[in-house]
Scaffold this motif. Structure first.
Motif, PDB file in Angstrom:
ATOM      1  N   LEU A   1       2.218   1.385  -3.064  1.00  0.00           N
ATOM      2  CA  LEU A   1       0.870   2.210  -4.554  1.00  0.00           C
ATOM      3  C   LEU A   1       1.317   3.839  -4.358  1.00  0.00           C
ATOM      4  O   LEU A   1       0.668   4.280  -5.179  1.00  0.00           O
ATOM      5  CB  LEU A   1      -0.045   1.330  -3.606  1.00  0.00           C
ATOM      6  CG  LEU A   1      -0.848   1.531  -5.328  1.00  0.00           C
ATOM      7  CD1 LEU A   1      -0.532   0.548  -6.048  1.00  0.00           C
ATOM      8  CD2 LEU A   1      -2.423   0.202  -4.243  1.00  0.00           C
ATOM      9  N   ALA A   2       1.209   3.919  -3.038  1.00  0.00           N
ATOM     10  CA  ALA A   2       0.979   5.443  -2.540  1.00  0.00           C
ATOM     11  C   ALA A   2       2.246   6.170  -3.525  1.00  0.00           C
ATOM     12  O   ALA A   2       2.350   7.683  -3.944  1.00  0.00           O
ATOM     13  CB  ALA A   2       0.547   5.572  -1.311  1.00  0.00           C
ATOM     14  N   CYS A   3       3.358   6.737  -3.096  1.00  0.00           N
ATOM     15  CA  CYS A   3       4.906   6.784  -3.418  1.00  0.00           C
ATOM     16  C   CYS A   3       5.309   6.450  -4.443  1.00  0.00           C
ATOM     17  O   CYS A   3       5.844   7.277  -5.240  1.00  0.00           O
ATOM     18  CB  CYS A   3       5.796   6.697  -2.317  1.00  0.00           C
ATOM     19  SG  CYS A   3       6.430   4.871  -1.799  1.00  0.00           S
TER      20      CYS A   3
ATOM     21  N   TRP B   1       4.925   1.002 -11.804  1.00  0.00           N
ATOM     22  CA  TRP B   1       4.794   1.321 -10.864  1.00  0.00           C
ATOM     23  C   TRP B   1       3.870  -0.285  -9.765  1.00  0.00           C
ATOM     24  O   TRP B   1       4.857  -0.547  -9.480  1.00  0.00           O
ATOM     25  CB  TRP B   1       3.251   1.955 -10.799  1.00  0.00           C
ATOM     26  CG  TRP B   1       2.969   2.688  -9.915  1.00  0.00           C
ATOM     27  CD1 TRP B   1       3.145   2.500  -8.519  1.00  0.00           C
ATOM     28  CD2 TRP B   1       1.383   3.239  -9.604  1.00  0.00           C
ATOM     29  NE1 TRP B   1       2.403   2.956  -8.057  1.00  0.00           N
ATOM     30  CE2 TRP B   1       1.330   3.695  -8.661  1.00  0.00           C
ATOM     31  CE3 TRP B   1       1.032   4.006 -11.197  1.00  0.00           C
ATOM     32  CZ2 TRP B   1       0.530   4.485  -8.397  1.00  0.00           C
ATOM     33  CZ3 TRP B   1      -0.545   4.852 -10.725  1.00  0.00           C
ATOM     34  CH2 TRP B   1      -1.089   5.124  -8.988  1.00  0.00           C
TER      35      TRP B   1
ATOM     36  N   VAL C   1       5.147  -1.963  -6.606  1.00  0.00           N
ATOM     37  CA  VAL C   1       4.481  -2.460  -5.507  1.00  0.00           C
ATOM     38  C   VAL C   1       5.155  -4.367  -5.574  1.00  0.00           C
ATOM     39  O   VAL C   1       4.921  -4.496  -4.164  1.00  0.00           O
ATOM     40  CB  VAL C   1       3.037  -2.485  -6.676  1.00  0.00           C
ATOM     41  CG1 VAL C   1       2.105  -2.989  -5.111  1.00  0.00           C
ATOM     42  CG2 VAL C   1       2.744  -1.079  -6.452  1.00  0.00           C
TER      43      VAL C   1
ATOM     44  N   LEU D   1       0.947  -1.152   0.013  1.00  0.00           N
ATOM     45  CA  LEU D   1      -0.123   0.089  -0.365  1.00  0.00           C
ATOM     46  C   LEU D   1       1.042   1.302   0.026  1.00  0.00           C
ATOM     47  O   LEU D   1       0.208   2.726  -1.007  1.00  0.00           O
ATOM     48  CB  LEU D   1      -1.181  -0.454   1.373  1.00  0.00           C
ATOM     49  CG  LEU D   1      -1.866  -1.128   1.263  1.00  0.00           C
ATOM     50  CD1 LEU D   1      -2.967  -0.917   3.100  1.00  0.00           C
ATOM     51  CD2 LEU D   1      -3.303  -0.192  -0.006  1.00  0.00           C
ATOM     52  N   LEU D   2       1.855   1.432   0.555  1.00  0.00           N
ATOM     53  CA  LEU D   2       3.063   2.223   0.520  1.00  0.00           C
ATOM     54  C   LEU D   2       3.848   2.407  -0.498  1.00  0.00           C
ATOM     55  O   LEU D   2       3.540   3.711  -1.372  1.00  0.00           O
ATOM     56  CB  LEU D   2       4.243   1.947   0.968  1.00  0.00           C
ATOM     57  CG  LEU D   2       4.997   2.923   1.795  1.00  0.00           C
ATOM     58  CD1 LEU D   2       4.691   4.632   2.115  1.00  0.00           C
ATOM     59  CD2 LEU D   2       6.065   2.809   2.874  1.00  0.00           C
TER      60      LEU D   2
ATOM     61  N   TRP E   1       3.858   5.895  -7.263  1.00  0.00           N
ATOM     62  CA  TRP E   1       3.498   7.127  -8.698  1.00  0.00           C
ATOM     63  C   TRP E   1       4.994   8.345  -8.451  1.00  0.00           C
ATOM     64  O   TRP E   1       5.123   8.212  -9.980  1.00  0.00           O
ATOM     65  CB  TRP E   1       2.121   7.813  -8.480  1.00  0.00           C
ATOM     66  CG  TRP E   1       1.876   8.179  -9.749  1.00  0.00           C
ATOM     67  CD1 TRP E   1       1.357   8.031 -10.977  1.00  0.00           C
ATOM     68  CD2 TRP E   1       1.294   9.760 -10.035  1.00  0.00           C
ATOM     69  NE1 TRP E   1       1.058   8.491 -11.311  1.00  0.00           N
ATOM     70  CE2 TRP E   1       1.263  10.327 -11.557  1.00  0.00           C
ATOM     71  CE3 TRP E   1       2.385  11.101  -9.111  1.00  0.00           C
ATOM     72  CZ2 TRP E   1       0.604  11.049 -11.672  1.00  0.00           C
ATOM     73  CZ3 TRP E   1       1.922  11.679  -9.540  1.00  0.00           C
ATOM     74  CH2 TRP E   1       1.334  12.319 -11.024  1.00  0.00           C
TER      75      TRP E   1
END
Lengths: 251, 401, 614
Positions: C401-403, C507, C511, C398-399, C405
């Protein structure tokens, strides 16, 4: 309806317009050469068609779709393939794997995590390599190929996309004279056979006059002249631009 | 990557030959010792000298229970996870009778948790965190050095005597600093409800940006300052604060700054008048300390730091515990350590049965500059037993057994 | 008002300090493309050597400044010597490999400094005439800080003159833009590189020496400096000297005012600045996109066919792994458990660095988040171990996924530094959010479920999960997705032109790497029984990087081999000597020179050659 319609595209770098409003169209099955002296804006123009550069203004339409400023992959998926002035291939992979990857991308199977890529589209890859004359080198690593062979691989990569239009940016740059003619004949033959339209830039006038149905001459970011080879060859303004390298027209 | 595993397997097999266990030995009593020798060399090297001296003295006197003590010492590199691995090696492989040592609070807690899980005795030497004997207290864990609470209590007692009402604090931004400040604030506010807390600074450990930090403290216009910086950060604070007049007309109450480890590098720039906890080895007149001092200087041709006393006393306590237990059985040693009296260079101390904290105290005094270096003057010894919360509070803090 | 002016002046003085360290690093990187971890060590040496000289020389202005100058020259000479003796041998190695060698230097210098100067902080006297303060707007301001404020711009101007008014400087600038072009001009590249290393190291030494009046020489200077120097360099734009000064100014001034408003921001401010700058300017404030990567992919090694031959090694290897450690006893089991977990951690980093072409200096963010995810699930929700082990990779993913990008739009060292910023931000949250994470005291009591409490059982579980993950990672590398990832690394323009959505591919790769790092972190938490912010610290990210490089970036066998060698060496050496850093550093340097493709990479090439000969 034309396959590709370019209307007034322009791109400026730091106030200098590399391309200053270029418009032209390309009919289905047509072979068009984009020529001009160095710095005329050929590659910039090409990169705007392929999606590598977004035009400042103007539009590009392909088969009725507005592809102005679209990403390279969207343009590719609509049926436009291209080769680069400096060949771009997947250097760490074998020739066959290169083509297989292009086929995987074309069939939208990139996000597949478990099958072996090496087992996918193998016959199709081999067939493509046979067509460009690289089947005997299928297992060699791309990073160690000769330059001319890389050009052939890149052609196979482009054809793997089953394109409607093929953009070739100086396909024969950096090759020996005889090799150039052979490669371009190969590309043209394959394109004709599959009814693919061809837009290419080229310095070698022998190549241009041998294959172009129509020639567009760029100079300082604008279209200087446009027409069938014979007309362009006769154009005074074109002769002036090419002054000093008039030898090209001797042929 | 399957290939990778194969290759790795061969490597591992080779590695295993090297780490396969040594046969259990009769003979010396092995003690596992872990500390941050490379990460915090300034404190831990004198500490090692201290325990070396203690062990040599004990063995020269015939050892314990007729057996010699043997210390298996390891460097944890300042990482708690490595300390846990090393604890496993010492217990599982070296078959040590108990574990001892550690400096950093988080490493102390990690080893304490390991000891509790694996039912091994752990005598924590230096970690100051309150949690190791209270919130995370354990049947298997004892701690020698006076905690942040105890030292904060000693300093709060002195601070309460000052007229200052506006206080600012500065401490490194990690558990040691935050709990020192929290304890000091609570204890001083309890004694002096009129005190106001007007500013705080939390520089990252080792990264004190002295100019802006000092200026921010000045801007808060405190009448007195509580400091828990130490080491390189303390030096920066003192030099910059002195030059900028931060300490002019303000009293500073400062934790640990009288320890030779932190005071001596300041040389003649030591900040006069600061009220500190520390270790005035040059002026302690008790017979037990004189004897220790002579022995230490004779053995190492250097003067002792506070770490030396801690290392020395830790191993004296261990020897006393084993002797009293009459065996190296863990439960017997633990039973022996409850209420165990130990003679140390600071005098007699006792390991409290209620929370396994020793009553070792600290020297509280003022900094002065003599002959070009900082010393503690007007000091006295605060016995640790007088600076504890009530037994009921302690019992409430400790987890149920 | 007076306070604002003074804080501004403080910021300027600190900016000069930061700039002096960063500019040397920036010059070295600009020309040689070497990520020089030893730069902080050179800075520390500058401080120590200057201390010794200042103590030795007479207490006069000449004595002090002479000592500073001599120290800078000495450190410059040391840097030049390291370049000649060590780095010259490995310029042809893959990108970032030289980092491994410079890390060996860091370890060696750390122990040598301890041996030579001792553990105690060494406070030098201040230069005569600059010991006091001047009154500015009614506030005392140190004279030396005034001098320092001037030093930054003076050095900046001197460097500008050097680079714009001398032939050597012009060559350095040209080399910064295009290394190969300079070689083509017939310039002696070797001597140019040595000169650049001399200059860069000299500046580091000067920075350390000039810091002496503000700070005692101490053994933590090397590592505490290097991260900041990198941040300044990257924020400014690598290779841009003026950028480094602007970045130093930005960071120092923000810090000076930041601590007034948020005193606890000290831990993370500099990394927040970097994250914000890189999110908006992917090449730093003054940096330019690197030219088309020269001979892209030329250094990317072929991975082999990914066919079934590997089974010949794996089956006996796994059998050996499953049987041997339990026979060898408890401690051996826990060491091997740790190695197996770290092998997965290293392999997950390798997945993004090797096939993905995305280097990371902050991979521990995902390892640590996995560990904390598992620990928090266990402590606060009472999750059983297997659930905790499932939470770990999800939290990390999840982290990512967020950073991700932001990260995947960058490349090379910029990408690596943005991941470092992410890791440092995560680290500071774990460190400072005491109520949830326990701060630096961590979360204790994360022990395995009863059925897996035995060391051997937990080891076998680890082996199963890590072995399975390594197998999965391998499958993915050879799957269409992995091919696209590798293709994107080799020729991004070709990949896009072939219709591959490279951002999405990178990306996703990011992940996936985080997912497996998170699982490794979860296993690590249960194997240690506790989690600490050190799981996210820079040193853990660097450890993973060292394992990958030591094993060899061009081969999938690299990470496990690197993990065995690195952890094994460190564990073994540190048992026998306190000088383990010196020894480990020397071993790393030797391995680097002997195996410039990494150990497994060397083995693979050797095998290919052997097969080719028969």
């Amino acid at each position: 309806m034309s396959l590709l319609a370019v209307d007034g595209i322009a791109k400026a770098y730091g106030g200098v317009e590399a391309v200053a409003g270029v418009s032209f169209a390309l009919a289905e099955g047509e072979f068009v050469a984009l020529i001009g002296p160095n710095g005329a804006g050929k590659t910039t123009c090409f990169n705007m068609l392929g999606g590598q550069i977004r035009p400042d203004r103007g539009t590009v339409r392909f088969e009725g779709h507005d592809i102005t400023g679209a990403s390279p992959r969207r343009i590719a998926r609509l049926g436009v393939a291209r080769t680069f002035q400096i060949t771009q291939s997947f250097a760490s992979m074998s020739v066959r794997e290169n083509v297989q990857l292009a086929l995987i991308a074309h069939h939208r199977r990139v996000f597949s995590f478990l099958p072996r890529a090496a087992a996918l589209y193998r016959p199709e890859a081999t067939a493509l390599l046979e067509r460009v004359g690289m089947a005997d080198q299928a297992e060699r690593q791309c990073g160690i190929l000769a330059y001319g062979d890389l050009k052939r691989v890149e052609l196979a990569l482009a054809l793997a996309q089953a394109p409607r239009l093929l953009l070739m940016d100086e396909p024969t740059a950096g090759m020996a004279a005889q090799e150039r003619l052979t490669l371009m004949a190969l590309a043209a033959g394959l394109a004709r056979a599959q009814d693919i339209s061809l837009l290419f830039t080229e310095h070698d006038m022998d190549v241009v006059f041998a294959h172009a149905d129509r020639i567009i001459v760029l100079d300082r970011g604008r279209i200087l002249a446009e027409g069938p080879p014979a007309a362009v060859r006769a154009d005074r303004r074109v002769r002036e631009v090419y002054l000093g390298s008039g030898a090209m027209f001797a042929a | 990557m399957r290939k990778a595993l194969g290759t790795a397997g061969l490597g591992l097999a080779a590695a295993l030959l090297a780490v396969s266990p040594a046969p259990a030995q009769q003979g010396p009593i092995k003690i596992g010792e872990i500390n941050s020798y490379t990460a915090i060399a300034g404190f831990t090297v004198p500490y090692r000298n201290g325990w070396t001296l203690a062990v040599e003295e004990i063995n020269a006197g015939g050892g314990v229970l007729g057996r010699k003590l043997e210390v298996v010492s390891r460097d944890d590199g300042g990482k708690p996870e490595d300390a846990v691995r090393i604890a496993g090696e010492l217990v599982g492989d070296q078959k040590v009778a108990l574990l001892a040592g550690t400096f950093l609070s988080n490493i102390g807690l990690a080893v304490a948790d390991y000891a509790t899980q694996n039912k091994v005795l752990f005598v924590a030497a230096e970690p100051l965190t309150d949690a190791i004997v209270w919130q995370k207290g354990s049947h298997y864990v004892f701690r020698l050095r006076p905690s942040t609470y105890m030292q904060a209590a000693m300093l709060a007692e002195e601070a309460a005597k000052l007229p200052a009402k506006r206080w600012a604090t500065i401490a490194p931004n990690y558990e040691y600093g935050t709990s020192f400040v929290a304890n000091f604030k609570k204890l001083l506010s309890a004694r002096r409800p009129d005190v106001q807390w007007v500013g705080e600074q939390w520089p990252a450990l080792g990264k004190l940006d002295a100019g802006p930090t000092v200026e921010a403290l000045i801007e808060a216009k405190p009448e007195a300052i509580f400091n828990a910086e130490f080491g390189g950060d303390l030096i920066k604070l003192v030099r910059e604060g002195t030059t900028r007049g931060l300490f002019t007309g303000r009293t500073v109450v400062s934790a640990l700054s009288g320890e030779p480890e932190y005071l001596d590098p300041l040389k003649d720039e030591a900040p006069s008048g600061w009220i500190v906890t520390g270790y005035p080895w040059y002026a302690i007149d008790t017979p037990e300390h004189k004897r220790f001092l002579a022995a230490y200087q004779n053995r190492f041709h250097d003067y002792p730091r506070l770490g030396s006393v801690v290392g020395y006393s830790t191993f004296k306590a261990i020897a006393a515990a084993i002797a009293k237990a009459g065996s190296t059985d863990t439960q017997k040693m633990i039973a022996a350590m409850d209420g165990l009296p130990v003679e140390t260079p600071f005098g007699g101390i006792v390991f409290r049965a209620i929370d396994h904290q020793s009553t070792m105290g600290a020297w509280v005094g003022k900094i002065a500059v003599k002959d070009g270096k900082g010393v503690m003057v007007d000091f006295h010894y605060d016995d640790g037993k007088n600076y504890q919360p009530t037994d009921a509070d302690v019992a409430a803090l400790r987890p149920a057994k | 008002m007076d306070f604002v002016v003074i804080q501004l002046l403080n910021g300027l003085a600190s900016a000069s300090s930061l700039f002096l360290v960063a500019c040397g690093l920036s010059i070295i990187f600009g020309v040689t493309r070497i990520v020089n971890f030893a730069h902080g060590s050179f800075y520390m040496l500058g401080a120590y050597i200057a201390y010794s000289l200042v103590e030795l020389l007479p207490r006069t202005p000449l004595g002090f400044w002479g000592g500073v100058a001599l120290a800078a020259l000495a450190v410059g000479a040391i840097g030049g010597a390291v370049e000649i003796a060590l780095l010259k041998r490995i310029y042809r190695a893959p990108e970032l490999f030289q980092l491994l060698a410079t890390f060996g230097v860091v370890l060696v210098v750390a122990d040598l400094a301890l041996k030579i100067w001792g553990a105690e902080e060494l406070l030098a006297p201040r230069p005569p005439g600059l010991r006091g303060a001047v009154m500015i707007l009614g506030r005392a301001f140190p004279q030396y800080d005034l001098l320092l404020i001037a030093v930054g711009p003076v050095v900046l101007a001197a460097l500008w003159l050097l680079f714009h008014r001398t032939r050597w400087g012009a060559l350095v600038r040209a080399a910064t833009q295009d290394r190969d072009m300079v070689a083509a001009l017939g310039v002696n590249q070797g001597r140019l590189f040595t000169g650049v290393f001399f200059l860069g190291s000299l500046l580091a030494g000067l920075g350390g020496a000039l810091q002496l009046p503000r700070e005692a020489a101490n053994l933590q200077m090397d590592l505490s400096t290097i991260a900041e120097a990198f941040v300044i360099t990257v924020v400014g734009g690598m290779g841009s000297i003026a950028g480094a000064y602007v970045a130093a100014l930005l960071v120092a001034v923000l810090q000076a005012f930041g601590i007034v408003v948020f005193p606890k921001i000290t831990l993370v401010l500099i990394f927040l600045v970097m994250a914000v700058v890189l999110a908006f300017r992917p090449y730093g404030l003054f940096g330019r996109a690197a030219a088309e990567p020269r001979a892209a992919g030329a250094e990317a090694q072929p991975l082999g066919a990914g066919d079934g031959r590997a089974w010949r090694w794996v089956v006996p290897g796994l059998a050996l792994l499953a049987v041997l450690p339990p026979l060898a006893g408890g401690y051996a089991v826990s060491v091997v458990t740790e190695i197996v977990i770290l092998a997965l951690f290293a392999a997950s980093l390798h997945f993004m660095m090797g096939p993905g072409g995305m280097p990371s200096f902050g991979h521990a963010a995902f390892f640590g988040l996995g560990a904390y995810g598992a620990a928090l699930a266990a402590r606060d929700v009472g999750a059983p171990m297997l659930l905790g082990l499932a939470v770990a990779p999800v939290a990390a993913a999840l982290l990512a996924l967020a950073c991700g990008w932001f990260c995947v739009r960058l490349s090379g060292v910029y990408l690596a530094m943005l991941t470092l910023a992410v890791a440092q931000i995560v680290w500071s949250v774990a460190f400072q959010w005491t109520g949830i994470t326990g701060g630096d005291n961590g979360i204790l009591g994360v022990w395995p479920a009863d059925w897996a409490r035995g060391k051997t059982v937990f080891y076998l579980l680890t082996l199963l999960l890590c072995g399975g993950s390594l197998w999965l990672l391998r499958r993915i590398v050879f799957a269409p997705f992995g091919a696209a990832l590798r293709g994107g690394r080799d020729a991004p323009r070709r990949a896009e032109a072939s219709g591959i959505d490279l951002t999405a591919v990178r990306w996703t790769g990011f992940v996936i790497a985080a997912l497996f790092a998170g699982l490794a972190g979860g296993l690590f938490a249960y194997s240690k029984g506790s989690v600490f912010p050190t799981y996210i610290a820079i040193s853990r990210s660097i450890d993973a990087l060292l394992m990958v490089l030591l094993g060899g970036i061009g081969t999938l066998a690299g990470p496990p081999v690197g993990a065995v060698v690195f952890v094994g060496l460190q564990e073994e050496i540190s048992r026998y000597t306190d000088l383990w850093r010196l020894l480990l550093g020397l071993v790393i340097i030797t391995l680097v020179v002997a195996f410039p493709e990494g150990i497994a990479g060397f083995a693979a090439r050797w095998r290919r050659r052997a097969e080719g000969a028969t």
